[in-house]
Design a protein around this motif. Structure first.
Motif, mmCIF file in Angstrom:
data_model
loop_
_atom_site.group_PDB
_atom_site.id
_atom_site.type_symbol
_atom_site.label_atom_id
_atom_site.label_comp_id
_atom_site.label_asym_id
_atom_site.label_seq_id
_atom_site.Cartn_x
_atom_site.Cartn_y
_atom_site.Cartn_z
ATOM 1 N N LYS A 447 0.833 -1.191 0.000
ATOM 2 C CA LYS A 447 0.000 0.000 0.000
ATOM 3 C C LYS A 447 0.873 1.249 0.000
ATOM 4 O O LYS A 447 2.073 1.214 0.305
ATOM 5 N N THR A 547 -20.204 3.099 -10.865
ATOM 6 C CA THR A 547 -19.417 4.239 -10.372
ATOM 7 C C THR A 547 -20.328 5.441 -10.229
ATOM 8 O O THR A 547 -20.942 5.902 -11.204
ATOM 9 N N GLN A 564 -13.538 10.701 -6.808
ATOM 10 C CA GLN A 564 -12.259 10.123 -6.413
ATOM 11 C C GLN A 564 -11.708 10.778 -5.154
ATOM 12 O O GLN A 564 -10.863 10.207 -4.463
ATOM 13 N N GLN A 567 -14.633 10.724 0.728
ATOM 14 C CA GLN A 567 -14.483 9.592 1.646
ATOM 15 C C GLN A 567 -15.775 8.771 1.573
ATOM 16 O O GLN A 567 -16.881 9.304 1.709
ATOM 17 N N TRP A 568 -15.623 7.448 1.372
ATOM 18 C CA TRP A 568 -16.796 6.593 1.139
ATOM 19 C C TRP A 568 -16.938 5.560 2.258
ATOM 20 O O TRP A 568 -15.952 5.044 2.779
ATOM 21 N N SER A 569 -18.203 5.226 2.573
ATOM 22 C CA SER A 569 -18.498 4.166 3.575
ATOM 23 C C SER A 569 -19.810 3.470 3.216
ATOM 24 O O SER A 569 -20.633 4.022 2.463
ATOM 25 N N THR A 570 -19.977 2.257 3.738
ATOM 26 C CA THR A 570 -21.201 1.477 3.486
ATOM 27 C C THR A 570 -21.786 0.985 4.804
ATOM 28 O O THR A 570 -21.044 0.657 5.732
ATOM 29 N N THR A 577 -20.188 -2.992 -1.276
ATOM 30 C CA THR A 577 -18.956 -2.316 -0.848
ATOM 31 C C THR A 577 -18.706 -1.130 -1.770
ATOM 32 O O THR A 577 -19.259 -1.057 -2.878
ATOM 33 N N VAL A 578 -17.850 -0.203 -1.310
ATOM 34 C CA VAL A 578 -17.577 0.989 -2.104
ATOM 35 C C VAL A 578 -16.101 1.361 -1.961
ATOM 36 O O VAL A 578 -15.520 1.280 -0.881
ATOM 37 N N GLU A 579 -15.500 1.744 -3.064
ATOM 38 C CA GLU A 579 -14.120 2.203 -3.066
ATOM 39 C C GLU A 579 -13.988 3.267 -4.145
ATOM 40 O O GLU A 579 -14.215 2.986 -5.342
ATOM 41 N N GLN A 580 -13.684 4.518 -3.683
ATOM 42 C CA GLN A 580 -13.519 5.664 -4.584
ATOM 43 C C GLN A 580 -14.733 5.812 -5.510
ATOM 44 O O GLN A 580 -14.619 6.013 -6.714
ATOM 45 N N THR A 584 -19.854 -1.933 -5.503
ATOM 46 C CA THR A 584 -19.894 -3.316 -6.001
ATOM 47 C C THR A 584 -20.908 -4.119 -5.188
ATOM 48 O O THR A 584 -20.871 -4.129 -3.952
#
Length: 859
Positions: A447, A547, A564, A567-570, A577-580, A584
């Protein structure tokens, strides 16, 4: 000389006769006794009376021939030498006289009963139910009479049923016969009370511990198919009361051993085997077991008693498996059928023990590495170890199924992993229903870690951001100066070697890339007014991705897609789930995905595999036993997309005694109606089901006209609710409105006597009737309508019946002949005999038709 001899002979004879008379004269009669004091005779019948003289000396003598016999009414009954002949209906007194003694006999002469007819051929009763039998006497003169109350009624077994003047009442289960007598005729009617087809216990084997009890129900099945709990009515007995006894189905264990309980109801009985033991505990010789497919294994169950002794009770226990497709068990012997897990139970009395059985299923899988870091073009072999329930281990690298989720990054075969290009991949190995995976990195640090996650400042301000790379081995490296830095909007923020400078009001994203890894740092310059997403409701299928477009609007009127940078959360990672900003879908359910930027946030509702509408095809089922049907289930989501979810839905039958359902496949069990329910995605749908439900009954004969002694077949067809037709002749319940006219069984209608009756047949709750005419005549004729005869002459007449179907039949013998005056003309079977001068009318009757012949008798 001759004359002298003749005189002498005459004297001797005279003297002898005188001596005999003198001896008899000395005998004085005491009484005259007849063998009967009353006689009941039918016209034409005879009876013999005997007279016995009892003398004072005590001697007796049959004096029937010597007695003087007289009749008070010779037209009713005549007598000669004690022989009484009945002439016509009435009463007469017969007098017998001998040596001054007189005795009388009362004679009752009735009409001769030609036949005695019962209106019931058999009686079937439940306990406490009553049914009346009617008897009709048909006399020689053509008349008839209800003689139910006059007849003598008897029953073979009064404990099963009682009879009073033909009224039969069921008392207890069983069969018997009723006999009714009237004059010279008698009839018999079989009686069945609570007769059952079979009796079945709830259990055929019971295992008890000492002083334990268990209640077993007894069910009786009747000929009409109904079932009743007769536990309280049945007779229960034990062949060994010291081991186990029973009261109304409640079995109690009194001593160790085996006993047989017999349950009887009516003429049927069944048995229950009982094992009584005083075991303190039971134990299996193996608590867990690992088996190979198609292998067998014998388990042993041991009971331990208070005195410390033990016993193998394997064969006496009740065995079961939670999954017989995986492991089947009978008397402790296990058979492994297919890979999987199952729990085998052994029950003895009120005690139960279990063992876990694994068939070709490893307890765990272990890879030689949990994660792997490779360079492009490198390869490395990974091994897979399986550990089984018995503790054994096995290298199953070559037997496992290997897969890479990113074949462009790296591929795998037989555990050998080859890296192709920079990136990440997940390598998965499957074996025995289990799977394990490792994370693969190719030329990629684990990372990138920036010193700050977001930058917020005013125009003209600057902030230095440092960047660290973290590798698989745990080492960290400052790559700030070596990373590639870029800005999404140079008019808002600039960046150089991690130094970010605000240029103008707004929001942008600073991107740092090192190798194949990159990170984004949101930068806000100035004041944010609103934050909006292009979707507030998102409907996805499992594994689908979307997206989100996130727009930040500033006070100066400018706007920017900050997906992008946010800040994302579920709220539910199992659903989505979520990323940027990339959402999904992971599994069925609902999640709230939140994006935050510049102190503001927006929420998107995500629905995965949920149904707005659930439909079944067909929406209703109707078919018969022996068939199966399939229901297809379709789910429509909020976006209008439909999907077949038959195999994924949860299915349930409203009554498994009528139908059973598995994955939409409907299998009938018995006739009836119920509802099948399917549930999916929070929605349910119900499908009405009818199995073998009869809409109507049809017979191939709407009306029957036949003759006595002939039989006619009726075919019964049931129209089922699904529109099909079925021949149910043998399954119908047939009965006749009058068995003395027609009998019926299995659709065969047999004419017994002339008249009209109705045949009724029932099936599936429906009933149909068929009118029947037996020997229905159009007219009845004789070959003569008037004759002249001389006294003593006989003449044969002929009677011919013409039926409605046009056929003719000679019924001379079958007809009932009578004369208005038998002293002028008597008749039998069509033969007329002239007995005296005058006129008489001879009548012949057949099938409720009659015709007459005028007879004139001259000297």
């Amino acid at each position: 000389m001759t004359r002298l001899l003749m005189l002498l002979l005459g004297f001797v004879v005279a003297t002898s006769a005188f001596g005999s008379v003198s001896v008899r004269a000395q005998e004085q009669i005491s009484s005259l006794v007849l063998n009967k004091n009353e006689l009941s005779l039918e016209v034409g019948a005879t009876a013999a009376l005997t007279a016995t003289a009892v003398y004072v000396s005590g001697t007796t003598e049959n004096v029937t021939v010597k007695t003087e016999w007289n009749s008070g009414d010779p037209d009713v009954a005549s007598v000669y030498a004690g022989s009484v002949t009945a002439k016509k209906e009435g009463k007469a007194v017969i007098t017998s006289t001998y040596m001054g003694k007189t005795v009388i006999v009362n004679v009752d002469v009735t009409k001769r009963v030609r036949s005695l007819i019962k209106d019931k051929q058999l009686i079937e009763l439940r306990q406490g139910q009553s049914e009346q039998i009617k008897l009709t006497a048909y006399y020689d003169d053509g008349t008839s009479e209800d003689v139910t109350a006059k007849s003598d009624w008897n029953i073979d077994n009064g404990s099963i049923a009682t009879v009073v003047n033909g009224n039969v009442t069921g008392q207890s289960s069983g069969s018997t016969s009723i006999t009714a007598k009237y004059n010279n005729q008698q009839v018999t009617v079989p009686v069945y009370v609570e007769i059952v087809k079979r009796v079945d216990p709830e259990k055929t084997q019971v295992s008890l511990l000492l002083n334990d009890t268990e209640s077993v129900k007894l069910f009786a099945t009747y000929p009409d198919g109904s079932v009743e709990d007769v536990s309280d009515k049945a007779d229960w007995e034990s062949d060994d009361e010291t081991v186990a006894d029973v009261i109304k189905g409640k079995i109690t264990g009194y001593g160790p051993g085996q006993a047989t309980i017999k349950a009887a109801y009516g003429t049927k009985s069944t048995t229950i085997k009982v094992d009584v033991d005083q075991a303190m505990k039971i134990a299996l010789d193996q608590q867990s077991l690992f088996m190979k497919k198609n292998a067998t294994e014998q388990l042993k169950l041991v009971a331990t008693y208070p005195d410390g002794s033990s016993e193998d009770i394997t064969g006496r226990a009740e065995w079961s498996s939670t999954d017989e497709d995986v492991v089947y068990v009978i008397k402790g012997k296990l058979s492994a059928n297919e890979s999987g897990e199952a729990t085998v139970s052994a029950k003895y009395g009120n005690k139960t023990v279990t063992t876990r059985v694994d068939v070709d299923v490893p307890r765990r899988l272990e890879l030689s590495k949990e994660d792997l870091d490779l360079k492009t073009g490198e390869s490395e072999q990974v091994t897979l170890q399986a550990t089984y329930a018995d503790g054994t281990e096995e290298d199953v690298t070559g037997q496992a199924e290997w897969k890479s989720d990113s074949a462009g990054t790296a591929d795998v075969s037989g555990g050998k992993i080859t890296a192709y290009k920079a990136g990440r991949a997940t390598i998965t190995a499957k074996y025995g229903g289990k799977s394990v995976s490792l994370d693969l990195s190719v030329d990629v640090p684990t990372k990138l870690v920036p010193s700050v996650k977001a930058v917020n400042f005013q125009a003209g301000s600057s902030e230095q951001v440092t960047l660290k790379a973290v590798y698989v081995d745990g080492r960290e490296e400052d790559v700030t100066s070596r990373a590639e830095w870029s800005t999404a909007a140079a008019d808002i923020a600039e960046v150089k070697r991690g130094l970010i400078t605000g240029v103008g009001t707004g929001a942008t994203t600073i991107k740092a890339q090192f190798g194949t890894r990159s990170i984004a740092i949101p930068v806000s310059v100035g004041v944010l007014k609103t934050l909006t997403a292009d979707k507030t409701l998102l409907i996805l299928k499992k594994h689908e991705a979307y997206t989100i477009k996130l727009t930040a609007t500033y006070t100066d009127g400018t706007s920017l897609d900050v997906v992008q940078d946010a800040q994302w959360s579920t709220s539910n990672a199992n659903a989505a789930t979520v990323e940027q900003g990339v959402i999904t879908a992971e599994g069925a359910g609902e999640a709230k995905v939140t994006g935050s930027f510049g102190g503001k946030s927006v929420t998107v509702t995500v629905q995965v595999d949920t149904a707005n509408k659930l439909t079944a095809a067909p929406s209703m089922l109707a078919f018969d036993l022996g068939e199966t049907k399939v229901i297809a289930l379709t789910a429509t989501d909020g976006s209008g997309v439909s999907k077949n979810v038959t195999a994924e839905a949860e299915w349930k039958s409203g009554d498994e005694k009528v139908v059973q359902v598995v994955n939409g496949v409907v299998t009938p069990v018995s006739r009836g109606k119920t509802t099948i329910t399917a549930a999916f995605g929070g929605k349910t749908v119900s499908i009405p089901v009818e199995i073998g439900v009869v809409q109507s009954l049809e017979v191939d004969r709407k009306f029957i006209s036949t003759k006595k002694g002939q039989s006619v077949q009726i075919t019964l067809t049931a129209l089922l609710s699904d529109g099909t037709k079925k021949d149910v002749t043998d399954q119908g319940v047939w009965r006749s409105s009058s068995y003395k006219i027609v009998d019926v069984a299995g659709g065969w209608v047999t004419a017994v006597d002339s008249g009209t009756a109705t045949v009724l047949v029932s099936f599936g709750g429906k009933t149909v009737s068929i009118p029947v005419e037996v020997d229905k005549l159009k007219y009845l004729k004789t070959n003569e309508v008037a004759v002249e005869m001389k006294k003593g002459e006989t003449l044969q007449m002929k009677a011919v019946a013409t039926f409605f179907d046009g056929t003719e039949e000679d019924v001379t013998v079958e007809g009932l002949w009578s004369s208005t005056n038998i002293r002028i003309a008597d008749v039998k079977d069509g033969t007329i005999k002239a007995t005296g001068k005058g006129k008489a009318t001879v009548t012949v009757t057949y099938a409720k038709k009659k015709t007459t012949i005028v007879v004139n008798v001259v000297n």
